[in-house]
Design a protein around this motif. Structure first.
Motif, short mmCIF file in Angstrom:
data_model
loop_
_atom_site.label_atom_id
_atom_site.label_comp_id
_atom_site.label_asym_id
_atom_site.label_seq_id
_atom_site.Cartn_x
_atom_site.Cartn_y
_atom_site.Cartn_z
N GLY A 138 67.01 33.09 39.94
CA GLY A 138 65.91 33.54 40.79
C GLY A 138 66.27 34.59 41.81
N LEU A 139 67.30 35.40 41.52
CA LEU A 139 67.72 36.43 42.47
C LEU A 139 67.55 37.85 41.91
N HIS A 140 66.77 38.00 40.87
CA HIS A 140 66.63 39.31 40.22
C HIS A 140 66.07 40.37 41.15
N ASP A 141 65.28 39.94 42.16
CA ASP A 141 64.68 40.91 43.08
C ASP A 141 65.54 41.12 44.34
N LYS A 142 66.74 40.52 44.37
CA LYS A 142 67.63 40.64 45.53
C LYS A 142 68.92 41.37 45.19
N SER A 143 69.01 41.97 44.02
CA SER A 143 70.30 42.48 43.52
C SER A 143 70.92 43.54 44.41
N ALA A 144 70.11 44.35 45.09
CA ALA A 144 70.65 45.45 45.89
C ALA A 144 71.03 45.02 47.31
N LEU A 145 70.62 43.83 47.71
CA LEU A 145 70.92 43.37 49.07
C LEU A 145 72.39 43.04 49.25
N PRO A 146 72.96 43.32 50.42
CA PRO A 146 74.29 42.77 50.72
C PRO A 146 74.19 41.25 50.71
#
Length: 256
Positions: A138-146
């Motif tokens: 469930g982290l596909h939309d957070k990939s670019a975040l540190p």
């Protein structure tokens, strides 16, 4: 005829300066499903995990994987065989992106693992698999975040993705819900159940609601020894288990 356990111990023990932290533990962990290790604080659960992965050397007894004696194997050999653990304290790299944390984990099982510096071209080879793993937790939309910018519960999910990146045959999770709020606990518990499909998971867990909801089998430790083993329903009715938790809110949780 019952199959050979995927992971088993025979009279496994660990002593520190004469104190027996784990005492002659014999456990069979069968392939598939979720096997929970529970017990009061100081019962020897994490020490037992350290013995399974050879972060500690047993003082006595043997450890077997798919019927083979692996007692003398190194931690690296254990990990390469597919016995992989996560730790109570998150091991993610906070300054790197969520995607890079997973890509770095994926590289560990390749010839690039010994390279101090990896080019973007090398890392990009792992994008597809990394994105699949992030999708699964469930982290596909957070990939670019540190990684440091993720809420604590999402950091746990990322750690689960980096553990899965090592393609574990046996996945060992040490207190995966520790420090989480109620909403995050439910989310991580559901996630563990989801990603455990098709693999063997062993989890040390203190939250009895989580244990009852995800485990197929439960082993109960007290003072370094096994006092009960079976389904959650069976061990929760065991007088020895209730006595071990006497004075704790967990007794009420187990009986609920």
């Amino acid at each position: 005829m019952q199959k050979t356990p995927i992971l088993s111990t025979r009279d496994l023990g660990k002593a520190f300066f004469g104190f027996s932290a784990v005492q002659s533990v014999t456990i069979d962990i069968h392939e598939g499903g979720i096997h929970a290790i529970i017990g009061p604080n100081g019962a020897g659960k994490t020490t037992f995990f350290n013995l399974l992965t050879k972060f500690l050397t047993p003082s006595c007894g043997t450890l077997h994987y798919r019927g083979q004696d692996i007692t003398r194997w190194s931690p690296q050999q254990i990990a390469r065989a597919g016995i992989v653990r996560s730790f109570q304290i998150s091991s993610i790299i906070p300054t790197e992106s969520v995607l890079d944390n997973v890509r770095f984990a994926l590289i560990r099982n390749t010839p690039y693992s010994h390279c101090f510096w990896r080019s973007k071209k090398v890392l990009d080879q792992f994008n597809g698999k990394a994105e699949q793993l992030l999708e699964s937790v469930g982290l596909h939309d957070k990939s670019a975040l540190p990684a440091r910018d993720l809420p604590y519960g999402k950091k746990r999910a990322l750690e689960l993705a980096t553990t899965l990146a090592l393609e574990p045959q046996v996945m060992l999770l040490d207190e995966p819900t520790q420090g989480l709020g109620h909403e995050d606990i439910d989310s991580i518990a559901a996630l563990i159940k989801k990603v455990s499909a098709g693999r063997t998971t062993v989890v040390v867990e203190h939250n009895m609601r989580v244990v009852s909801g995800i485990s197929d089998r439960v082993t109960v430790f007290q003072r370094g020894a096994v006092i009960a083993d079976g389904t959650y329903e069976a061990v929760s009715r065991d007088p020895r288990v209730q006595e071990a938790y006497l004075g704790s809110d967990i007794v009420e949780e187990m009986s609920a």
